[in-house]
Design an enzyme around this catalytic site. Structure first.
Site, PDB file in Angstrom:
ATOM      1  N   ASP A   9       0.836  -1.500  -0.065  1.00 31.90           N
ATOM      2  CA  ASP A   9      -0.061   0.113   0.118  1.00 31.90           C
ATOM      3  C   ASP A   9       0.869   1.313  -0.038  1.00 31.90           C
ATOM      4  O   ASP A   9       0.496   2.144   0.536  1.00 31.90           O
ATOM      5  CB  ASP A   9      -1.021  -0.040   1.308  1.00 31.90           C
ATOM      6  CG  ASP A   9      -1.898  -1.067   1.414  1.00 31.90           C
ATOM      7  OD1 ASP A   9      -2.032  -1.842   0.080  1.00 31.90           O
ATOM      8  OD2 ASP A   9      -2.820  -1.124   2.045  1.00 31.90           O
ATOM      9  N   ASP A  48      -4.547  -0.719  -1.602  1.00 34.13           N
ATOM     10  CA  ASP A  48      -5.798  -0.543  -1.051  1.00 34.13           C
ATOM     11  C   ASP A  48      -6.844   0.172  -1.976  1.00 34.13           C
ATOM     12  O   ASP A  48      -6.547   0.837  -2.845  1.00 34.13           O
ATOM     13  CB  ASP A  48      -5.522   0.475   0.226  1.00 34.13           C
ATOM     14  CG  ASP A  48      -6.828  -0.041   1.272  1.00 34.13           C
ATOM     15  OD1 ASP A  48      -7.152  -1.037   1.509  1.00 34.13           O
ATOM     16  OD2 ASP A  48      -6.892   0.885   2.154  1.00 34.13           O
ATOM     17  N   HIS A  50     -10.730   0.921  -2.727  1.00 39.02           N
ATOM     18  CA  HIS A  50     -11.897   0.742  -2.202  1.00 39.02           C
ATOM     19  C   HIS A  50     -13.073   1.508  -3.386  1.00 39.02           C
ATOM     20  O   HIS A  50     -12.475   2.295  -4.119  1.00 39.02           O
ATOM     21  CB  HIS A  50     -11.992   1.758  -1.077  1.00 39.02           C
ATOM     22  CG  HIS A  50     -11.363   1.099   0.327  1.00 39.02           C
ATOM     23  ND1 HIS A  50     -11.371   0.030   0.850  1.00 39.02           N
ATOM     24  CD2 HIS A  50     -10.487   1.893   0.938  1.00 39.02           C
ATOM     25  CE1 HIS A  50     -10.598  -0.213   1.821  1.00 39.02           C
ATOM     26  NE2 HIS A  50      -9.871   0.716   1.789  1.00 39.02           N
ATOM     27  N   HIS A  82     -10.447   7.033   1.572  1.00 33.31           N
ATOM     28  CA  HIS A  82      -9.217   6.970   1.171  1.00 33.31           C
ATOM     29  C   HIS A  82      -9.180   5.544   0.100  1.00 33.31           C
ATOM     30  O   HIS A  82      -9.871   4.783   0.081  1.00 33.31           O
ATOM     31  CB  HIS A  82      -8.161   6.739   2.294  1.00 33.31           C
ATOM     32  CG  HIS A  82      -8.570   5.368   2.950  1.00 33.31           C
ATOM     33  ND1 HIS A  82      -9.373   4.911   3.771  1.00 33.31           N
ATOM     34  CD2 HIS A  82      -7.961   4.058   2.562  1.00 33.31           C
ATOM     35  CE1 HIS A  82      -9.503   3.796   4.118  1.00 33.31           C
ATOM     36  NE2 HIS A  82      -8.721   3.100   3.459  1.00 33.31           N
ATOM     37  N   LYS A 107      -6.726  -5.068  -2.498  1.00 33.81           N
ATOM     38  CA  LYS A 107      -7.673  -5.575  -1.425  1.00 33.81           C
ATOM     39  C   LYS A 107      -8.688  -4.263  -1.068  1.00 33.81           C
ATOM     40  O   LYS A 107      -8.593  -3.263  -1.622  1.00 33.81           O
ATOM     41  CB  LYS A 107      -6.799  -5.658  -0.146  1.00 33.81           C
ATOM     42  CG  LYS A 107      -5.837  -4.573  -0.003  1.00 33.81           C
ATOM     43  CD  LYS A 107      -4.754  -5.055   1.097  1.00 33.81           C
ATOM     44  CE  LYS A 107      -4.012  -3.669   1.733  1.00 33.81           C
ATOM     45  NZ  LYS A 107      -4.965  -2.950   2.451  1.00 33.81           N
ATOM     46  N   CYS A 152      -2.100  -2.336   7.948  1.00 27.39           N
ATOM     47  CA  CYS A 152      -1.980  -3.176   6.817  1.00 27.39           C
ATOM     48  C   CYS A 152      -0.413  -4.181   6.559  1.00 27.39           C
ATOM     49  O   CYS A 152      -0.358  -5.322   6.346  1.00 27.39           O
ATOM     50  CB  CYS A 152      -2.096  -2.642   5.469  1.00 27.39           C
ATOM     51  SG  CYS A 152      -3.878  -1.861   5.416  1.00 27.39           S
TER      52      CYS A 152
HETATM   53 ZN   LIG Z   1      -8.565   1.348   3.373  1.00 30.25          ZN
END
Ligand SMILES: [Zn+2]
Length: 204
Positions: A9, A48, A50, A82, A107, A152
Site C-alpha cells: 500500500d 488498498d 476501495h 481513502h 484489497k 496493513c
Molecule cells: Zn482502506
C-alpha cells in the site's frame, strides 16, 4: 530458500498530504526504491482499492472519523475516505519507481468489509490470491515493507506467518498511522513475537 518482496500500500493517500497519512510515509520512498532493485525472486505490491462508498469510511455511516462500529459482525474503526479506485490518492506514491513490480494485488474492494491484510479480508472470508500466487512460485520467505506498520503491514505479516512463510520486515521502510501513540512499536513487537525477523537499516 526463495524470496518474495511484498510492498504494501505505498499509495498517495497514505503519505503526508493524502487522506489517511502515515507520519513520515514519504521518507520511506528512497528506501522502497532501493528495495525493489534488490535480489528477490519475486517482487509484488498491493493496493488498498476501495469503491467510492465503503463500509470502512466514516462518510458512509454519517459518523465521525475514528468512531468504532460493527461492520459485518466485526469491530471496525471508521476512516476518512481513502484509496478510492481510480483516484490519485489510490495511485502508487509519486516518486516510487515501481516498474520492477511484476504483479499487483488489490484489497478492500468489497464494500461490506475492510481488508488490512494483503492476503485476506478482515474476516478471513476471501483471499486476494496473493498466498496461492507465492506458494505456486515456491516462495519460502516473504520480505515486507510499506504502509502502514500498525495496520496493513502488521496484518499481512501475521497472515504470511500463518500461511507458513518465513517473515521478515524492513521496519525502516514502513511507517505507522498511530491512532494511539505507540501503536507502531506495539505492532513491531507483535510481529517479532510470532518469529518475524525485524530488519533495521538497509538490506545486506
Ligand atoms: Zn482502506
Amino acid at each position: 530458500m526463495k524470496k518474495a518482496l511484498l510492498i504494501v500500500d505505498v499509495q498517495n493517500d497514505f503519505l503526508p498530504g493524502g487522506a489517511l497519512p502515515a507520519t513520515g510515509g514519504d521518507k520511506i520512498i528512497p528506501y522502497i526504491n532501493k528495495l525493489v532493485t534488490g535480489n528477490f525472486d519475486i517482487k509484488v505490491a498491493t493496493k488498498d482499492w476501495h469503491p467510492a462508498v465503503h463500509g470502512s469510511f466514516a462518510s458512509t455511516h454519517h459518523k465521525k472519523i475514528g468512531e468504532h462500529i460493527l461492520l459485518n459482525g466485526i469491530e471496525q474503526i471508521l476512516w476518512p475516505d481513502h484509496c478510492v479506485q481510480g483516484t490519485r490518492g489510490a495511485e502508487f506514491a509519486s516518486g516510487w519507481d515501481h516498474h520492477q513490480i511484476e504483479k499487483i494485488f488489490y484489497k478492500g474492494t468489497d464494500p461490506s468489509i475492510d481488508s488490512y491484510s494483503t492476503f485476506f479480508d478482515n474476516k478471513h472470508l476471501r483471499s486476494t490470491g496473493l498466498g496461492d500466487y507465492l506458494k505456486e512460485k515456491g516462495i519460502t520467505d516473504v520480505y515486507v515493507a510499506g504502509l502502514a506498520t500498525d495496520y496493513c503491514v502488521k496484518y499481512s505479516v501475521l497472515d504470511a506467518h500463518h500461511l507458513g512463510f518465513k517473515t521478515h520486515v524492513f521496519v525502516d521502510a514502513c511507517r505507522g498511522i498511530n491512532v494511539h501513540p505507540g501503536d507502531t512499536e506495539k505492532a513491531i513487537e507483535e510481529m517479532r513475537t510470532v518469529g518475524t525477523e525485524i530488519i533495521r537499516g538497509l538490506p545486506p
